[in-house]
Design a protein around this motif. Structure first.
Motif, PDB file in Angstrom:
ATOM      1  N   SER A 219       0.819  -1.222   0.000  1.00 27.84           N
ATOM      2  CA  SER A 219       0.000   0.000   0.000  1.00 27.84           C
ATOM      3  C   SER A 219       0.854   1.275   0.000  1.00 27.84           C
ATOM      4  CB  SER A 219      -0.963  -0.003   1.183  1.00 27.84           C
ATOM      5  OG  SER A 219      -0.252  -0.356   2.328  1.00 27.84           O
ATOM      6  N   HIS A 220       2.187   1.119   0.124  1.00 30.16           N
ATOM      7  CA  HIS A 220       3.045   2.311   0.040  1.00 30.16           C
ATOM      8  C   HIS A 220       3.165   2.788  -1.410  1.00 30.16           C
ATOM      9  CE1 HIS A 220       5.640  -1.050  -0.912  1.00 30.16           C
ATOM     10  NE2 HIS A 220       6.533  -0.231  -1.414  1.00 30.16           N
ATOM     11  N   LEU A 221       2.714   1.968  -2.355  1.00 28.37           N
ATOM     12  CA  LEU A 221       2.803   2.367  -3.768  1.00 28.37           C
ATOM     13  C   LEU A 221       1.581   3.200  -4.151  1.00 28.37           C
ATOM     14  CD1 LEU A 221       3.922  -1.034  -5.379  1.00 28.37           C
ATOM     15  CD2 LEU A 221       5.375   0.911  -4.786  1.00 28.37           C
ATOM     16  N   GLN A 222       1.871   4.294  -4.837  1.00 29.22           N
ATOM     17  CA  GLN A 222       0.756   5.135  -5.313  1.00 29.22           C
ATOM     18  C   GLN A 222       0.945   5.423  -6.786  1.00 29.22           C
ATOM     19  OE1 GLN A 222       0.613   8.753  -3.089  1.00 29.22           O
ATOM     20  NE2 GLN A 222       0.580   7.668  -1.144  1.00 29.22           N
ATOM     21  N   GLU A 223      -0.168   5.573  -7.486  1.00 23.60           N
ATOM     22  CA  GLU A 223      -0.084   5.866  -8.921  1.00 23.60           C
ATOM     23  C   GLU A 223       0.826   7.058  -9.180  1.00 23.60           C
ATOM     24  OE1 GLU A 223      -3.944   6.212 -10.655  1.00 23.60           O
ATOM     25  OE2 GLU A 223      -4.371   4.086 -10.364  1.00 23.60           O
ATOM     26  N   ASN A 224       1.653   6.914 -10.200  1.00 26.06           N
ATOM     27  CA  ASN A 224       2.599   7.973 -10.619  1.00 26.06           C
ATOM     28  C   ASN A 224       3.669   8.316  -9.592  1.00 26.06           C
ATOM     29  OD1 ASN A 224       1.518   8.502 -13.213  1.00 26.06           O
ATOM     30  ND2 ASN A 224      -0.261   9.365 -12.149  1.00 26.06           N
ATOM     31  N   GLU A 225       3.780   7.502  -8.559  1.00 28.08           N
ATOM     32  CA  GLU A 225       4.776   7.773  -7.512  1.00 28.08           C
ATOM     33  C   GLU A 225       5.688   6.570  -7.292  1.00 28.08           C
ATOM     34  OE1 GLU A 225       5.633  10.483  -5.920  1.00 28.08           O
ATOM     35  OE2 GLU A 225       4.156  11.667  -7.010  1.00 28.08           O
ATOM     36  N   TYR A 226       5.809   5.713  -8.294  1.00 33.95           N
ATOM     37  CA  TYR A 226       6.726   4.572  -8.160  1.00 33.95           C
ATOM     38  C   TYR A 226       7.500   4.409  -9.472  1.00 33.95           C
ATOM     39  CZ  TYR A 226       3.168   2.139 -10.923  1.00 33.95           C
ATOM     40  OH  TYR A 226       2.283   1.798 -11.914  1.00 33.95           O
ATOM     41  N   TYR A 227       8.685   3.805  -9.342  1.00 32.55           N
ATOM     42  CA  TYR A 227       9.438   3.397 -10.531  1.00 32.55           C
ATOM     43  C   TYR A 227       9.082   1.947 -10.815  1.00 32.55           C
ATOM     44  CZ  TYR A 227      12.329   7.505  -9.563  1.00 32.55           C
ATOM     45  OH  TYR A 227      12.774   8.780  -9.342  1.00 32.55           O
ATOM     46  N   LEU A 228       8.784   1.656 -12.073  1.00 33.26           N
ATOM     47  CA  LEU A 228       8.539   0.265 -12.475  1.00 33.26           C
ATOM     48  C   LEU A 228       9.799  -0.240 -13.170  1.00 33.26           C
ATOM     49  CD1 LEU A 228       6.482  -2.102 -12.839  1.00 33.26           C
ATOM     50  CD2 LEU A 228       5.959  -1.124 -15.083  1.00 33.26           C
TER      51      LEU A 228
END
Ligand code: UD1
Ligand code: UDP
Length: 366
Positions: free
Chosen positions: A202-211
């Motif tokens: 849940s620490h991942l948010q749209e547009n706020e992570y590197y894939l």
């Protein structure tokens, strides 16, 4: 017309979906799955999600050294060509399955049709470069995704049978992006991520992570390089999500350490991957296909390689190459993105590559 299509690795399933759909409306396609990729999340999932027809032959070749793997494919594909007597053999990309299919057909004087012809990294040590150069030189139809690919072939004296079709992966993205968006909106994407301990990240948010994805031999054969890449990921300013290729997973598992800032998950299906790509802050990868998808979906990209065959994606800084050094990686990934412009007209065709490939094959046949 009777055509044999040889596929075997993840990106080939994805590339084959739009072509099979178009070609089968009026013609006979026989699919050979070499078995190069065989895990559920590396093979079956794509057939299901993209409605790729069941293979007529499954060779079950599996993993092994290049000679072993390519040789076993070659032998088995030859038997099938002799039995089926096709009018041509279609291969995609630059894997060992590509080379085996092309070589088996060429030796039997069956026309070879190569989708994604003409790509060059000009790095001869890469297995992919060897496979694509050899395949191009024995192909009868060279179906090129970009103008650069056409030019590359010209430099090698290949002009006959060369056709600019646009990129077939662009077709696939366009076909499936709406379905992907409808399946994975809002929190559904987070709940679909299969983490090791089944905890929703849940620490991942749209547009706020590197894939990130890493699997190429040049980054995994040398264990030190892989360690550098993961050390750089630990230092980044946003969390890194990695659907990890089994090749890399086996190496990382040996290390038996947890990396800070990094969430490793199993490889995901195409529909989730599209969603993750479209909604990432940036892609960090050594994949060929993912560099393009990032570009199609207007997500910036950093490519962890010294060169790329997809030079169009470098235009205006959408994609940047990075050497494998901790500082270079972190600097490239965290570069400023505010002045990115998108090139028009599209550099990868109009999304109808499957139709143009089909037309080119039929025209040659008549
Ligand atoms: C291959 C292609 C590469 C392409 C990639 C796409 C060649 C030479 N390389 O690399 O160009 O970018 O596919 O993903 O053809 N493994 C599994 N399960 C699987 C598949 C592989 O565990 O379903 C593991 C095995 O340990 C295997 C290793 O991954 O030895 C490498 O697989 P292989 O197909 O040889 O090469 P890729 O790295 O997948
Ligand atoms: N891909 C996927 N799930 C994943 C990782 C990648 O569906 O977990 C897709 C990706 O979107 C692209 C293709 O696989 O369409 C790229 O394949 P890969 O990186 O294995 O090979 P390459 O393109 O480097 O040959």
């Amino acid at each position: 017309m009777k055509l044999i299509t040889v596929i075997g690795a993840r990106p080939q399933f994805i590339k084959s979906a739009p072509f099979s759909d178009v070609f089968r409306k009026e013609h006979n396609e026989i699919i050979i799955h070499t078995g190069q990729h065989y895990d559920k999340n590396m093979s079956d999932i794509f057939f299901k999600e993209l409605s790729i027809p069941e293979p007529d032959y499954h060779l079950g070749v599996g993993s092994g050294n290049h000679g072993f793997q390519t040789g076993r494919m070659l032998e088995k594909i030859e038997d099938i060509i002799l039995k089926e007597k096709p009018d041509g053999v279609l291969v995609y990309g630059d894997t060992n399955s590509t080379l085996a299919g092309a070589l088996a057909a060429s030796k039997l004087h069956i026309p070879v049709f190569h989708v994604e012809a003409g790509l060059r990294s000009y790095h001869k040590g890469m297995p992919e470069e060897q496979n694509r150069v050899l395949t191009d030189h024995i192909s009868d139809l060279l179906l090129c995704p970009t103008k650069t690919a056409v030019e590359n072939l010209k430099k090698e004296g290949i002009t006959e049978g060369v056709i600019l079709t646009g990129d077939i992966m662009y077709d696939t993205v366009n076909r499936f992006i709406t379905i992907s968006n409808s399946l994975y909106s809002k929190d559904a994407w987070l709940e679909s991520l299969e983490t090791e301990n089944e905890v929703i990240p849940s620490h991942l948010q749209e547009n706020e992570y590197y894939l990130a994805t890493i699997h190429r031999a040049e980054n995994t054969d040398d264990f030190q390089k892989l360690q550098i890449i993961f050390s750089a990921f630990e230092k980044l300013d946003k969390p890194v999500l990695i659907p990890l290729h089994p090749r890399t997973r086996k190496l990382i598992d040996k290390l038996n350490i947890k990396f800070k800032n990094v969430t490793i998950i199993n490889p995901v299906g195409y529909l989730l991957m599209l969603y993750l790509t479209a909604n990432a802050y940036m892609i960090v990868t050594d994949s060929g296909g993912l560099q393009k998808e990032a570009y199609f979906l207007k997500t910036p990209c950093t490519t962890l390689r010294d060169q790329t065959e997809w030079i169009e994606t470098l235009e205006n800084g959408w994609n940047m190459l990075s050497r494998i050094e901790v500082q270079t990686i972190t600097k490239t990934v965290t570069r400023k993105l505010d002045c990115l412009k998108y090139s028009q007209p599209p550099l990868f065709g109009d999304g109808k590559a499957a139709e143009y490939i089909c037309q080119a094959i039929l025209k040659r046949e008549n």
